[in-house]
Design a protein around this motif. Structure first.
Motif, mmCIF file in Angstrom:
data_model
loop_
_atom_site.group_PDB
_atom_site.id
_atom_site.type_symbol
_atom_site.label_atom_id
_atom_site.label_comp_id
_atom_site.label_asym_id
_atom_site.label_seq_id
_atom_site.Cartn_x
_atom_site.Cartn_y
_atom_site.Cartn_z
ATOM 1 N N THR A 112 -2.275 6.542 4.222
ATOM 2 C CA THR A 112 -1.475 6.373 3.103
ATOM 3 C C THR A 112 -1.954 6.898 2.032
ATOM 4 O OG1 THR A 112 -0.744 4.302 4.340
ATOM 5 C CG2 THR A 112 -0.432 4.482 1.796
ATOM 6 N N ASN A 113 -3.175 7.135 1.909
ATOM 7 C CA ASN A 113 -3.859 7.848 0.752
ATOM 8 C C ASN A 113 -3.343 9.494 0.677
ATOM 9 O OD1 ASN A 113 -6.290 6.232 -0.689
ATOM 10 N ND2 ASN A 113 -6.385 5.737 1.654
ATOM 11 N N LEU A 114 -3.233 9.940 1.641
ATOM 12 C CA LEU A 114 -2.834 11.446 1.893
ATOM 13 C C LEU A 114 -1.339 11.646 1.836
ATOM 14 C CD1 LEU A 114 -4.901 13.453 4.405
ATOM 15 C CD2 LEU A 114 -4.005 14.223 2.325
ATOM 16 N N LEU A 115 -0.733 10.630 2.355
ATOM 17 C CA LEU A 115 0.770 10.511 2.460
ATOM 18 C C LEU A 115 1.368 10.558 0.847
ATOM 19 C CD1 LEU A 115 1.635 7.982 5.219
ATOM 20 C CD2 LEU A 115 2.032 10.521 5.317
ATOM 21 N N LEU A 116 0.667 9.588 0.036
ATOM 22 C CA LEU A 116 0.956 9.472 -1.228
ATOM 23 C C LEU A 116 0.476 10.598 -1.933
ATOM 24 C CD1 LEU A 116 2.025 7.432 -3.385
ATOM 25 C CD2 LEU A 116 -0.487 6.729 -3.591
ATOM 26 N N HIS A 117 -0.618 11.198 -1.820
ATOM 27 C CA HIS A 117 -0.878 12.517 -2.487
ATOM 28 C C HIS A 117 0.017 13.354 -2.176
ATOM 29 C CE1 HIS A 117 -4.252 14.648 -4.470
ATOM 30 N NE2 HIS A 117 -3.818 15.308 -3.849
ATOM 31 N N LEU A 118 0.339 13.691 -0.875
ATOM 32 C CA LEU A 118 1.562 14.699 -0.777
ATOM 33 C C LEU A 118 2.744 14.433 -1.612
ATOM 34 C CD1 LEU A 118 0.475 15.244 3.096
ATOM 35 C CD2 LEU A 118 0.113 16.732 1.151
ATOM 36 N N TRP A 119 3.377 13.059 -1.294
ATOM 37 C CA TRP A 119 4.305 12.730 -2.103
ATOM 38 C C TRP A 119 4.252 13.053 -3.556
ATOM 39 C CZ3 TRP A 119 5.416 8.916 -5.949
ATOM 40 C CH2 TRP A 119 6.819 8.635 -6.344
ATOM 41 N N ASN A 120 3.182 12.688 -4.303
ATOM 42 C CA ASN A 120 2.819 13.260 -5.651
ATOM 43 C C ASN A 120 2.931 14.818 -6.009
ATOM 44 O OD1 ASN A 120 2.858 10.710 -7.212
ATOM 45 N ND2 ASN A 120 0.832 10.261 -6.156
ATOM 46 N N ASP A 220 -5.511 2.636 -9.643
ATOM 47 C CA ASP A 220 -4.461 3.383 -10.270
ATOM 48 C C ASP A 220 -4.610 4.725 -9.863
ATOM 49 O OD1 ASP A 220 -2.300 3.582 -12.025
ATOM 50 O OD2 ASP A 220 -3.346 3.982 -13.794
ATOM 51 N N ARG A 221 -4.516 4.985 -8.484
ATOM 52 C CA ARG A 221 -4.613 6.097 -7.881
ATOM 53 C C ARG A 221 -3.338 6.690 -7.608
ATOM 54 N NH1 ARG A 221 -8.833 8.492 -5.238
ATOM 55 N NH2 ARG A 221 -10.025 7.654 -7.124
ATOM 56 N N GLY A 222 -2.611 7.569 -8.245
ATOM 57 C CA GLY A 222 -1.411 8.378 -7.571
ATOM 58 C C GLY A 222 -0.346 7.464 -7.803
ATOM 59 N N ILE A 223 -0.285 6.321 -8.704
ATOM 60 C CA ILE A 223 0.982 5.496 -8.981
ATOM 61 C C ILE A 223 1.613 5.730 -10.494
ATOM 62 C CG2 ILE A 223 1.610 3.161 -9.172
ATOM 63 C CD1 ILE A 223 0.136 3.703 -6.263
ATOM 64 N N ARG A 224 2.971 6.039 -10.191
ATOM 65 C CA ARG A 224 3.559 6.463 -11.257
ATOM 66 C C ARG A 224 4.186 4.876 -11.964
ATOM 67 N NH1 ARG A 224 7.437 11.231 -8.859
ATOM 68 N NH2 ARG A 224 5.552 12.588 -8.197
#
Length: 344
Positions: A112-120, A220-224
């Protein structure tokens, strides 16, 4: 959001361990998965230096991810498995390299960390499909999983998710060769459960494993800001650690207090894993665990998003069969028709 180009038969794909290097200590499901990738999917898996290294540093694992995106011969990236510390890896990723070389990434759980990172970064990725769990499944890849994986890997366009009426969450020991002689035992199930199915919701997906999301929210990592998720479809599922119903409620409650839950007009909840080698529940206990989790989600929605449409026991996450959900890609949740269609 950018959908990266898809691989074709004969292409090279990276198999990486951005979380735990479990292929190094449990090679049987990993080797089985590599064989399936080669012989059934026609792809050429390529291992990177840390793929089989248990305890590789965050920088070493990030270097593998960066190298896989940078290598023009690699056409997709598939995680070997999950873990619990990928949050330490993403700060070392080279975003410029990844943006310049977008590729399909497959993984779930700690990924999920990488999925979210790529989404950002504006790149659609794929929630599901790890080498050791789906491709290397005991007794071979489940047919429904294989169909979804093929569609996500090789095709573009709409794909209506199949509704399964049997499932398994019982693990076989991966250090026993006999475990791979037959598939895991399957149990009958009721399919999906719908809540507020009175509309059609179309939007992009966001979410992932609920426990990992809670860690990302804490860091608060990658959360908008909450407004960024307006109109999106939330996808959440839980892991083999079997978080309690109270913990599930508390995570969702805190997302509600942050203003997040109310932004999602629809939410998909993966069929919960209710058995593991460390939590060997009876069938009755497993059924109660799933029922309690559903009530916990409904309790949170009642307080923070009473109008949100929810679909429970969708076949993604830590379950078998497993379907692939495009992360950041488009999805159509049709309540009156009781269908879910993703865009691969």
């Amino acid at each position: 959001m950018i959908y990266p180009p898809k691989p074709q038969a004969g292409d090279k794909v990276a198999v990486l361990s951005p979380s735990a290097g479990l292929p190094g200590i449990l090679p049987l499901p990993f080797e089985a998965g590599l064989t399936v990738l080669r012989e059934e999917f026609g792809l050429m898996p390529v291992e990177f230096p840390a793929t089989r290294v248990m305890g590789a540093s965050a920088r070493e694992r990030a270097a593998d991810v960066n190298a896989a995106f940078a290598d023009p011969s690699i056409k997709a990236i598939i995680a070997s498995i999950g873990g619990d510390d990928q949050i330490t890896v993403t700060p070392h990723l080279d975003d410029a390299v990844i943006r310049a070389n977008p590729k399909p990434f497959f993984g779930y759980s700690d990924n999920t960390n990488l999925l979210l990172h790529l989404w950002n970064l504006g790149i659609v990725a794929y929630h599901g499909g790890s080498v050791m769990c789906q491709f290397g499944r005991c007794g071979g890849t489940h047919p429904a999983s294989a169909e979804s994986l093929r569609a996500a890997l090789f095709t573009s366009g709409p794909y209506t998710l199949p509704e399964s009426f049997e499932f398994s969450d019982v693990d076989k020991p991966w250090d026993d060769p006999a475990s791979f002689d037959a598939p895991p035992p399957m149990r009958a199930c009721d399919g999906w459960h719908w809540h507020n199915p009175d509309r059609v919701v179309e939007g992009a997906t966001w979410g992932g494993n609920l426990e990992i999301l809670s860690w990302l929210l804490m860091a608060d990592r990658g959360i908008r800001p909450a407004a960024a998720y307006e109109g999106m479809v939330l996808i959440v599922e839980t892991s083999e650690e079997l978080p309690s119903a109270e913990e599930v409620f508390r995570i969702l409650r805190n997302m509600g207090e942050r203003g997040l839950l109310a932004k999602f007009p629809a939410i998909l909840i993966g069929r919960p894993k209710a058995w593991s080698l460390n939590h060997r529940l009876t069938p009755a206990e497993s059924a109660k665990y799933a029922d309690d989790q559903r009530e916990a989600v409904l309790k949170a929605l009642t307080h923070y998003a009473p109008a949100t449409m929810a679909v429970f026991d969708v076949d993604f996450g830590h379950t078998d069969p497993q379907v692939v959900i495009p992360y950041g890609g488009q999805i159509r949740v049709d309540g009156p028709a009781r269908t879910i269609t993703v865009t691969y």
